[in-house]
Design a protein around this motif. Structure first.
Motif, PDB file in Angstrom:
ATOM      1  N   ASP A  43      -9.756   9.061   0.599  1.00  0.00           N
ATOM      2  CA  ASP A  43      -8.534   7.912   0.948  1.00  0.00           C
ATOM      3  C   ASP A  43      -7.192   8.247   1.808  1.00  0.00           C
ATOM      4  OD1 ASP A  43      -6.529   6.062   0.972  1.00  0.00           O
ATOM      5  OD2 ASP A  43      -6.705   5.478  -1.410  1.00  0.00           O
ATOM      6  N   LEU A  44      -7.776   7.932   2.846  1.00  0.00           N
ATOM      7  CA  LEU A  44      -6.505   8.677   3.947  1.00  0.00           C
ATOM      8  C   LEU A  44      -5.676   8.434   3.858  1.00  0.00           C
ATOM      9  CD1 LEU A  44      -6.895  10.094   6.775  1.00  0.00           C
ATOM     10  CD2 LEU A  44      -6.566   8.273   8.026  1.00  0.00           C
ATOM     11  N   ALA A  45      -5.239   7.500   3.450  1.00  0.00           N
ATOM     12  CA  ALA A  45      -3.683   6.984   3.378  1.00  0.00           C
ATOM     13  C   ALA A  45      -2.719   7.684   2.035  1.00  0.00           C
ATOM     14  CB  ALA A  45      -2.876   5.590   2.997  1.00  0.00           C
ATOM     15  N   VAL A  46      -3.946   8.217   1.146  1.00  0.00           N
ATOM     16  CA  VAL A  46      -3.178   9.210   0.493  1.00  0.00           C
ATOM     17  C   VAL A  46      -3.010  10.531   0.555  1.00  0.00           C
ATOM     18  CG1 VAL A  46      -3.423   9.609  -2.323  1.00  0.00           C
ATOM     19  CG2 VAL A  46      -3.728   7.751  -1.845  1.00  0.00           C
ATOM     20  N   ARG A  93     -12.261   5.074  12.102  1.00  0.00           N
ATOM     21  CA  ARG A  93     -12.682   4.626  11.097  1.00  0.00           C
ATOM     22  C   ARG A  93     -12.315   4.435   9.829  1.00  0.00           C
ATOM     23  NH1 ARG A  93     -17.743   5.724  13.555  1.00  0.00           N
ATOM     24  NH2 ARG A  93     -18.299   7.057  12.176  1.00  0.00           N
ATOM     25  N   LEU A  94     -11.667   5.827   9.482  1.00  0.00           N
ATOM     26  CA  LEU A  94     -10.683   6.209   8.410  1.00  0.00           C
ATOM     27  C   LEU A  94      -9.480   5.417   8.541  1.00  0.00           C
ATOM     28  CD1 LEU A  94     -11.815   9.580   7.559  1.00  0.00           C
ATOM     29  CD2 LEU A  94     -12.789   7.927   6.030  1.00  0.00           C
ATOM     30  N   ALA A 119      -9.779   1.847   8.237  1.00  0.00           N
ATOM     31  CA  ALA A 119     -10.103   0.869   7.288  1.00  0.00           C
ATOM     32  C   ALA A 119      -8.748   1.070   6.011  1.00  0.00           C
ATOM     33  CB  ALA A 119     -10.995   2.358   6.396  1.00  0.00           C
ATOM     34  N   VAL A 120      -7.663   1.891   6.476  1.00  0.00           N
ATOM     35  CA  VAL A 120      -6.590   1.593   5.077  1.00  0.00           C
ATOM     36  C   VAL A 120      -6.557   0.460   4.899  1.00  0.00           C
ATOM     37  CG1 VAL A 120      -4.570   2.891   4.675  1.00  0.00           C
ATOM     38  CG2 VAL A 120      -5.957   4.342   5.573  1.00  0.00           C
ATOM     39  N   PRO A 121      -6.717  -0.002   3.661  1.00  0.00           N
ATOM     40  CA  PRO A 121      -6.486  -1.753   3.506  1.00  0.00           C
ATOM     41  C   PRO A 121      -4.303  -1.550   3.861  1.00  0.00           C
ATOM     42  CG  PRO A 121      -7.296  -1.130   1.615  1.00  0.00           C
ATOM     43  CD  PRO A 121      -7.098   0.436   2.218  1.00  0.00           C
ATOM     44  N   ARG A 122      -3.642  -2.112   4.333  1.00  0.00           N
ATOM     45  CA  ARG A 122      -2.782  -2.310   4.940  1.00  0.00           C
ATOM     46  C   ARG A 122      -1.753  -3.726   3.732  1.00  0.00           C
ATOM     47  NH1 ARG A 122      -5.023   0.519   8.470  1.00  0.00           N
ATOM     48  NH2 ARG A 122      -3.569   1.280   9.761  1.00  0.00           N
ATOM     49  N   LEU A 123      -1.030  -3.730   3.825  1.00  0.00           N
ATOM     50  CA  LEU A 123       0.029  -4.728   2.677  1.00  0.00           C
ATOM     51  C   LEU A 123       0.280  -6.136   3.405  1.00  0.00           C
ATOM     52  CD1 LEU A 123       0.135  -4.800  -0.419  1.00  0.00           C
ATOM     53  CD2 LEU A 123       2.128  -3.712  -0.785  1.00  0.00           C
ATOM     54  N   LYS A 124      -0.450  -7.226   3.079  1.00  0.00           N
ATOM     55  CA  LYS A 124       0.110  -8.156   4.010  1.00  0.00           C
ATOM     56  C   LYS A 124       1.159  -8.286   3.820  1.00  0.00           C
ATOM     57  CE  LYS A 124      -2.739 -11.304   5.732  1.00  0.00           C
ATOM     58  NZ  LYS A 124      -3.988 -12.064   6.279  1.00  0.00           N
ATOM     59  N   GLY A 125       1.917  -8.774   4.386  1.00  0.00           N
ATOM     60  CA  GLY A 125       3.279  -9.747   3.913  1.00  0.00           C
ATOM     61  C   GLY A 125       4.115  -8.749   3.652  1.00  0.00           C
ATOM     62  N   LYS A 126       4.032  -7.424   3.291  1.00  0.00           N
ATOM     63  CA  LYS A 126       4.706  -6.332   2.656  1.00  0.00           C
ATOM     64  C   LYS A 126       6.715  -6.454   4.339  1.00  0.00           C
ATOM     65  CE  LYS A 126       6.140  -1.917   0.955  1.00  0.00           C
ATOM     66  NZ  LYS A 126       5.390  -0.696   0.745  1.00  0.00           N
TER      67      LYS A 126
END
Lengths: 261, 260
Positions: A208-211, A247-248, A251-258
């Motif tokens: 998990d690249l974001a973490v 690619r990593l 693939a990080v899910p972004r919070l849509k609408g934030k």
């Protein structure tokens, strides 16, 4: 710059797979400085867990060297190895397999404190209470069996055990990947606070690249048994030079609408 | 939009459990929508999914109603509702070839003969974008990676052309790159076939990326339900706000400073 805490050079390890030899580590070198977190990212099967296992001596490399706290770590044995082991602790994704299933939370921590003679026997009880509190668990949990607590609580016990012996390096292999996000946030804060207080180093292994980015000073990207990119966290992510890191990042899910902060 | 399912005052209590797993859950699932159900461990989201599919264990205390105005009667699991779970390793039969397992739904529910079902299985394996469908059809589950097995599980779930697909934590055991590909595949299949998708996850970001509406569960209750973007932008409950606050992506301020 201070001397690195850990220096790994040209680590190699293959495994048999369907009659072929597959290189899990194909010449990996890295350094970790005191007080530093090195994030290690890569997709499933890239070799990152094998690297964690080689560094902790759970798997022997076929070639290469590791120097830890100035000693030739892979050649240590007997009492010198036991003494050095205290300073390299590890936490895995599924902590149940890493505990004696009949132990209580207090028993797990007492063993670690006793084996490495961290505090005098008379102070052990107080130290256990301090550790349980430090990882944000209620005091009443100390008497519970390790099997009868939740996964998130168990992971905090695993971290309490790792830090109980006041190590120089903790290797965390997907240690927060299975946790609820609220628990994950508290554990990451705890790890960062501990590092500020004690100067402990971390090797933080995750897909998990974001973490990884949130907690790491430097990031190394693994692919097919090699480190293909390495550098300060912000720089590496701002300018990926390999397709695997691209690619990593994608693939990080972004919070849509934030709303933007 | 018309309702596919209408759930009213649904409550579920497992045998010997101190607390109910679900209490007083009411909502409508609209035909053709992607509804994400999110919450932390123990929030009741998987119990909700299992109640919908009709897969709760025997002797579970269930009250309230689930009506299916969008179907011609009570749903038949596997026919009207397809399901995909977190661990395809345990939902696939280890000693049956992939093709047989994928084709089973078509044989049983669409009345296809053996050869037609085999051909349909190969077509479905191709549809979930596995390479060399003929070869995969002859393989066994252990010969595939986790992500490939999950694609097979999806192919099997859609074989009987269900109206509703329920996906319970289907990407949690996969790495993020594979996760993104599986989510894209689900959305594409659901939109192409006009299916309804109930997507159960603990990951709010994943939900926000694909869902029309998001239902937030906490402690066995439905605490918030709304259009995905609205719910994320302006959470009305503490539970939703906490999930938004705990999200970490590449724009989150790092917890550590410069290198020591």
């Amino acid at each position: 710059m201070t001397a690195p805490l850990l220096i790994a050079r040209d680590l190699r390890r293959t495994f048999a797979s369907g009659g072929r030899r597959v290189a899990a580590l194909d010449g990996v070198s890295l350094e970790i400085a005191p007080g530093e977190t090195l994030g290690l990212v890569g997709a499933s099967g890239c070799g990152k867990s094998t690297l964690a296992r080689v560094l902790t001596r759970l798997v022997a490399p076929e070639a290469g060297s590791v120097h830890f706290m100035g000693a030739d770590w892979l050649k240590l044995s007997g009492s010198r190895l036991r003494a050095a082991r205290r300073h390299m602790q590890m936490v895995f994704q599924e902590p149940l397999a890493a505990f004696n299933p009949r132990a209580t939370v207090a028993g797990v921590l007492a063993d670690a404190l006793r084996i490495h003679a961290v505090v005098p026997k008379a102070e052990r009880g107080a130290e256990i209470a301090r550790l349980v509190d430090r990882v944000g668990l209620p005091a009443a949990l100390a008497g519970r069996s390790i099997r009868n607590i939740s996964g998130g609580q168990r992971q905090r016990v695993a971290i309490a055990r790792a830090i109980a012996v006041r190590p120089r390096l903790v290797i965390l292999d997907e240690a927060v990947s299975a946790l609820d996000v609220s628990v994950r946030g508290r554990i990451l804060d705890l790890l960062v606070d501990l590092q500020r207080e004690t100067g402990v180093s971390y090797l933080f292994v995750s897909h998990d690249l974001a973490v990884v980015r949130a907690v790491s000073h430097r990031i190394a990207v693994m692919d097919a048994g090699r480190i293909v990119e390495e550098g300060p966290a912000a720089e590496v992510i701002a300018a990926p030079s390999t397709a695997v890191l691209g690619r990593l990042i994608d693939a990080v899910p972004r919070l849509k609408g934030k709303p933007q902060a | 939009m018309s309702a596919l399912a209408a759930i009213s005052n649904l409550a579920v209590a497992y045998r010997n459990a101190a607390l109910p797993a679900l209490s007083d859950v009411s909502l409508e699932i609209e035909a053709g929508e992607i509804l994400a159900v999110i919450g932390e461990s123990g929030s009741g989201k998987s119990t909700f999914a299992r109640a919908l599919i009709g897969l709760l264990p025997q002797r579970t205390a269930i009250s309230g109603r689930i009506d299916w105005p969008g179907l011609d009667g009570a749903p038949r699991a596997g026919r009207d509702i397809g399901c995909v779970f977190q661990d395809p390793g345990s939902s696939l039969n280890p000693v049956l070839r992939i093709g047989e397992q994928v084709g089973e739904g078509a044989r049983r529910h669409l009345g296809l003969g053996r050869r037609a079902a085999d051909a349909e299985a190969v077509r479905l394996i191709g549809r979930v974008r596995l390479p060399e469908p003929e070869r995969i059809a002859r393989a066994f589950p252990h010969q595939l990676s986790g992500g490939q097995r999950q694609r097979v599980a999806i192919a099997a779930a859609i074989a009987a052309r269900p109206r509703l697909l329920v996906a319970d934590e289907v990407t949690s055991a996969l790495d993020v790159v594979v996760q993104a590909a599986i989510v894209d595949l689900l959305v594409e299949l659901v939109r192409a076939d006009g299916m309804t998708l109930v997507f159960v996850t603990h990951d709010l970001a994943l939900a926000s990326g694909i869902a029309d509406r998001i239902a937030v569960m906490a402690a066995g209750r439905l605490v918030e339900l709304g259009p995905a973007a609205e719910l994320v932008a302006a959470p009305k409950t503490a539970a939703t706000a906490a999930l938004v606050a705990a999200h970490i992506d590449l724009a989150t301020p790092p917890l550590v400073g410069d290198a020591p």
